[in-house]
Design a protein around this motif. Structure first.
Motif, PDB file in Angstrom:
ATOM      1  N   TYR A  48       0.976  -1.124  -0.060  1.00  0.00           N
ATOM      2  CA  TYR A  48       0.054   0.066   0.238  1.00  0.00           C
ATOM      3  C   TYR A  48       0.773   1.416   0.232  1.00  0.00           C
ATOM      4  O   TYR A  48       1.805   1.271   0.809  1.00  0.00           O
ATOM      5  CB  TYR A  48      -0.965   0.087   1.098  1.00  0.00           C
ATOM      6  CG  TYR A  48      -1.823  -1.366   1.333  1.00  0.00           C
ATOM      7  CD1 TYR A  48      -3.059  -1.150   0.169  1.00  0.00           C
ATOM      8  CD2 TYR A  48      -1.684  -2.344   2.057  1.00  0.00           C
ATOM      9  CE1 TYR A  48      -3.762  -2.477   0.304  1.00  0.00           C
ATOM     10  CE2 TYR A  48      -2.538  -3.493   2.052  1.00  0.00           C
ATOM     11  CZ  TYR A  48      -3.443  -3.320   1.271  1.00  0.00           C
ATOM     12  OH  TYR A  48      -4.221  -4.591   1.132  1.00  0.00           O
ATOM     13  N   VAL A  49       0.376   2.086  -0.735  1.00  0.00           N
ATOM     14  CA  VAL A  49       1.423   3.471  -0.891  1.00  0.00           C
ATOM     15  C   VAL A  49       0.665   4.752  -0.768  1.00  0.00           C
ATOM     16  O   VAL A  49       1.156   5.776  -0.639  1.00  0.00           O
ATOM     17  CB  VAL A  49       1.970   3.512  -2.521  1.00  0.00           C
ATOM     18  CG1 VAL A  49       2.984   2.416  -2.637  1.00  0.00           C
ATOM     19  CG2 VAL A  49       0.564   3.523  -3.443  1.00  0.00           C
ATOM     20  N   TYR A  73      -9.871   4.719   2.828  1.00  0.00           N
ATOM     21  CA  TYR A  73      -9.531   3.906   1.348  1.00  0.00           C
ATOM     22  C   TYR A  73      -7.853   3.936   1.409  1.00  0.00           C
ATOM     23  O   TYR A  73      -7.216   4.760   2.291  1.00  0.00           O
ATOM     24  CB  TYR A  73      -9.918   4.750   0.143  1.00  0.00           C
ATOM     25  CG  TYR A  73     -11.433   4.887   0.364  1.00  0.00           C
ATOM     26  CD1 TYR A  73     -12.346   4.096   0.486  1.00  0.00           C
ATOM     27  CD2 TYR A  73     -11.629   6.414   0.434  1.00  0.00           C
ATOM     28  CE1 TYR A  73     -13.659   4.404   0.307  1.00  0.00           C
ATOM     29  CE2 TYR A  73     -13.097   6.685   0.218  1.00  0.00           C
ATOM     30  CZ  TYR A  73     -14.161   5.644   0.238  1.00  0.00           C
ATOM     31  OH  TYR A  73     -15.292   6.006   0.150  1.00  0.00           O
ATOM     32  N   LEU A  74      -7.649   2.897   0.981  1.00  0.00           N
ATOM     33  CA  LEU A  74      -6.138   2.602   0.789  1.00  0.00           C
ATOM     34  C   LEU A  74      -5.804   2.300  -0.655  1.00  0.00           C
ATOM     35  O   LEU A  74      -6.824   1.818  -1.519  1.00  0.00           O
ATOM     36  CB  LEU A  74      -5.707   1.381   1.499  1.00  0.00           C
ATOM     37  CG  LEU A  74      -5.549   1.384   2.815  1.00  0.00           C
ATOM     38  CD1 LEU A  74      -5.476   0.170   3.350  1.00  0.00           C
ATOM     39  CD2 LEU A  74      -4.225   2.188   3.347  1.00  0.00           C
ATOM     40  N   GLY A 127      -2.072   0.956  -8.117  1.00  0.00           N
ATOM     41  CA  GLY A 127      -3.215   2.036  -8.061  1.00  0.00           C
ATOM     42  C   GLY A 127      -4.636   1.557  -7.863  1.00  0.00           C
ATOM     43  O   GLY A 127      -5.674   2.147  -7.988  1.00  0.00           O
ATOM     44  N   THR A 128      -4.618   0.359  -7.340  1.00  0.00           N
ATOM     45  CA  THR A 128      -6.064  -0.278  -7.043  1.00  0.00           C
ATOM     46  C   THR A 128      -6.467   0.432  -5.720  1.00  0.00           C
ATOM     47  O   THR A 128      -5.689   0.311  -4.675  1.00  0.00           O
ATOM     48  CB  THR A 128      -5.875  -2.001  -6.887  1.00  0.00           C
ATOM     49  OG1 THR A 128      -5.440  -2.463  -7.947  1.00  0.00           O
ATOM     50  CG2 THR A 128      -7.111  -2.378  -6.505  1.00  0.00           C
ATOM     51  N   HIS A 165     -13.005  -7.960  -4.503  1.00  0.00           N
ATOM     52  CA  HIS A 165     -13.624  -6.675  -4.202  1.00  0.00           C
ATOM     53  C   HIS A 165     -12.764  -5.798  -3.511  1.00  0.00           C
ATOM     54  O   HIS A 165     -13.399  -4.680  -3.137  1.00  0.00           O
ATOM     55  CB  HIS A 165     -14.783  -7.343  -3.224  1.00  0.00           C
ATOM     56  CG  HIS A 165     -15.747  -8.029  -3.890  1.00  0.00           C
ATOM     57  ND1 HIS A 165     -16.654  -7.789  -4.944  1.00  0.00           N
ATOM     58  CD2 HIS A 165     -16.152  -9.536  -3.547  1.00  0.00           C
ATOM     59  CE1 HIS A 165     -17.679  -8.716  -5.370  1.00  0.00           C
ATOM     60  NE2 HIS A 165     -17.086  -9.832  -4.583  1.00  0.00           N
ATOM     61  N   HIS A 166     -11.682  -6.103  -3.070  1.00  0.00           N
ATOM     62  CA  HIS A 166     -11.001  -5.103  -2.647  1.00  0.00           C
ATOM     63  C   HIS A 166     -11.323  -4.348  -1.326  1.00  0.00           C
ATOM     64  O   HIS A 166     -11.138  -3.172  -1.134  1.00  0.00           O
ATOM     65  CB  HIS A 166     -10.625  -3.897  -3.321  1.00  0.00           C
ATOM     66  CG  HIS A 166     -10.093  -4.612  -5.038  1.00  0.00           C
ATOM     67  ND1 HIS A 166     -10.758  -4.098  -6.011  1.00  0.00           N
ATOM     68  CD2 HIS A 166      -9.264  -5.501  -5.420  1.00  0.00           C
ATOM     69  CE1 HIS A 166      -9.858  -4.658  -7.227  1.00  0.00           C
ATOM     70  NE2 HIS A 166      -9.290  -5.682  -6.627  1.00  0.00           N
ATOM     71  N   ILE A 167     -11.773  -5.056  -0.149  1.00  0.00           N
ATOM     72  CA  ILE A 167     -12.118  -4.766   0.745  1.00  0.00           C
ATOM     73  C   ILE A 167     -11.156  -5.804   1.913  1.00  0.00           C
ATOM     74  O   ILE A 167     -11.188  -6.900   1.825  1.00  0.00           O
ATOM     75  CB  ILE A 167     -13.604  -5.239   1.310  1.00  0.00           C
ATOM     76  CG1 ILE A 167     -14.220  -4.182   0.102  1.00  0.00           C
ATOM     77  CG2 ILE A 167     -13.975  -4.871   2.540  1.00  0.00           C
ATOM     78  CD1 ILE A 167     -15.885  -4.764   0.040  1.00  0.00           C
ATOM     79  N   ILE A 168     -10.831  -4.930   2.776  1.00  0.00           N
ATOM     80  CA  ILE A 168      -9.882  -5.528   3.971  1.00  0.00           C
ATOM     81  C   ILE A 168     -10.722  -5.719   5.096  1.00  0.00           C
ATOM     82  O   ILE A 168     -11.177  -4.986   5.662  1.00  0.00           O
ATOM     83  CB  ILE A 168      -8.546  -4.532   4.220  1.00  0.00           C
ATOM     84  CG1 ILE A 168      -8.003  -4.189   3.015  1.00  0.00           C
ATOM     85  CG2 ILE A 168      -7.598  -5.294   5.349  1.00  0.00           C
ATOM     86  CD1 ILE A 168      -6.646  -3.113   3.220  1.00  0.00           C
TER      87      ILE A 168
END
Length: 475
Positions: free
Chosen positions: A53-54, A60-61, A66-67, A410-413
């Motif tokens: 993660y940047v 949000y992350l 870039g996701t 789904h890009h959910i942590i």
């Protein structure tokens, strides 16, 4: 001899931190495998959580590709205000620009006095004195010392499945053997009782040696919520038998539970000690606060000779105090406590409505934006076979069928709520929107649909992970 990649980049005035980050971007897991914790690297790689993660903003992350991700873990609750809240950041930049001194030590810092004053206003009862530390576990260690000194008794009672930190004293109060294994012997006179069991508490209190009973108003491991009246009656029992009632709000406090303290769901209640940490600085700097009644404080700091009998090097650091004041201001101005209750109820009821449709989904528990989603045995034959197979491999494996696709597809942590339990835990920042809630609900529904197709891709992933776990244990 250092290689070019090992030389710290410089700019006018010294280290160029932006260049350093850019130079090593994407090397996170390589660096950790070599220098920090290779076992954890293997774990994250196995379940597909090895993202770099940047950038972080609010809930949000963004990763190196870039996701965009929705963070429903929030650093185990540290980022209750989301990441890099601009209002807190502005206060900290302003503070740094003052060149104001910190940690002089032979002084009484003004900002810690102001933060203590603000925290006291938010307590449900008269808690007069505040000690500032660096972490939740630090706060628990403080409470242990206070309770023993104030009562002259040795015993500390805690609950099964409790989590109060991983330092030596706090670990003695840990209800999970997975964390305790290898670190015995523990602090003596620490005894576990079942959560939600007043009879068991009174039986221990009747022994007459109990200094304090420490409890999470919502247990973090499993998201277990007490029965109505349990905490109120537990406090009354402690006071009846001369023990302190210690409220561990490290994860539940600062508005997460839809009240400033989760214990306030009990109505008028009288804790002797309250412990805060995690979200207290807005996620910018480690901090904890222990609030207590004056008579307890006076027993500990009973004379000028004992005026620093309990202390910590970084206690009352002004950068942390400024962050704490800013975090409280943000919570108040944006009405985040009411928002946590409203969105928590919206999310919780929507998840409950899914239960009749999905065999694996058994219960949803929540206080504000702290939520546990519990899976249980299905009734249809094919899914029963899948349930039994996965639990035979590893009793902590099944919830991965939800958290892995939530992240990957789904890009959910999210996270599993503890060892050997079939619960996933949600700790979203208090700044999420209704759109974020809908993002999660749509994703979770899709994940449940896939979990109920056996055989299928979700089960293939779990089977592979389970085989790796079995192979590792057999070595």
């Amino acid at each position: 001899m250092q290689t070019d990649s090992e030389v710290l980049p410089q700019r006018s005035g010294g280290l160029d931190i932006c260049a350093l980050i850019e130079q090593h971007e994407g090397r996170n897991y390589e660096l950790h495998a070599e220098h920090i914790n290779p076992a954890n690297v293997r774990t994250l790689q196995t379940i597909g959580f090895d993202r770099c993660y940047v950038r972080g903003e609010g809930p949000y992350l963004w990763d190196i590709e870039g996701t965009k991700y929705l963070d429903f873990l929030s650093g185990y609750g540290v980022f209750g205000l989301g990441r890099n809240h601009p209002d807190v950041r502005r206060v900290l930049i302003d503070f740094l620009n003052t060149d104001y001194p910190s940690l002089v030590k032979m002084e009484a810092p003004m900002l810690s006095g102001l933060l203590a004053q603000e925290l006291k206003k938010r307590m449900p009862n008269q808690l007069d004195m505040v000690f500032f530390g660096n972490s939740g576990a630090d706060g628990v260690e403080t409470a242990i010392k206070y309770a023993k000194c104030a009562t002259g008794k040795p015993g500390i009672i805690y609950c099964e499945k409790a989590f109060h930190g991983l330092t030596s004293g706090a670990l003695s109060l840990n209800g999970d053997e997975n964390f305790r294994s290898g670190f015995a012997p523990f602090m003596p006179d620490c005894r576990a009782i079942p959560f939600n069991d007043l009879e068991a508490l009174e039986a221990e209190l009747l022994k007459g040696d109990v200094a304090g009973f420490i409890v999470e108003p919502v247990q973090g491991k499993g998201v277990n919520i007490p029965s109505p009246g349990y905490l109120y009656e537990a406090a009354a029992l402690c006071h009846k038998h001369g023990a302190l009632f210690i409220d561990d709000e490290v994860q539940t406090g600062m508005g997460r539970a839809g009240r400033f303290l989760a214990i306030e769901h009990e109505g008028e209640i009288d804790p002797d000690i309250v412990i805060l940490s995690k979200a207290l600085s807005g996620g910018y700097i480690p901090i904890s606060a222990v609030l207590c009644k004056k008579w307890i404080h006076d027993k500990v700091f009973s004379s000028m000779q004992r005026s620093v009998v309990h202390s910590s090097t970084f206690s009352q650091g002004n950068f942390a105090m400024a962050a704490g004041l800013a975090a409280l201001d943000v919570i108040d101005r944006y009405d985040l406590i009411a928002k946590a209750e409203k969105l928590g109820d919206f999310l919780g009821h929507a998840l409950q409505a899914m239960i009749p449709r999905f065999e694996f989904l058994h219960e949803v528990r929540w206080r504000g934006l702290m939520m546990g989603i519990e899976f249980g045995p299905p009734h249809s034959l094919g899914l029963k076979t899948a349930w039994k197979l996965i639990h035979t491999m590893d009793k902590s494996l099944f919830p991965q069928a939800a958290i892995i696709p939530l992240l990957d597809k789904h890009h959910i942590i999210t996270q599993i709520a503890g060892h050997h339990i079939d619960v996933i835990k949600l700790l979203p920042p208090l700044v999420i929107s209704e759109d974020d809630v809908q993002w999660f609900l749509g994703a979770f529904e899709d994940v449940l649909i896939q979990m109920h197709r056996f055989p299928g891709p979700a089960w293939d992933v779990l089977t592979d992970i389970g085989r790796m776990a079995l192979t590792h244990r057999a070595r």
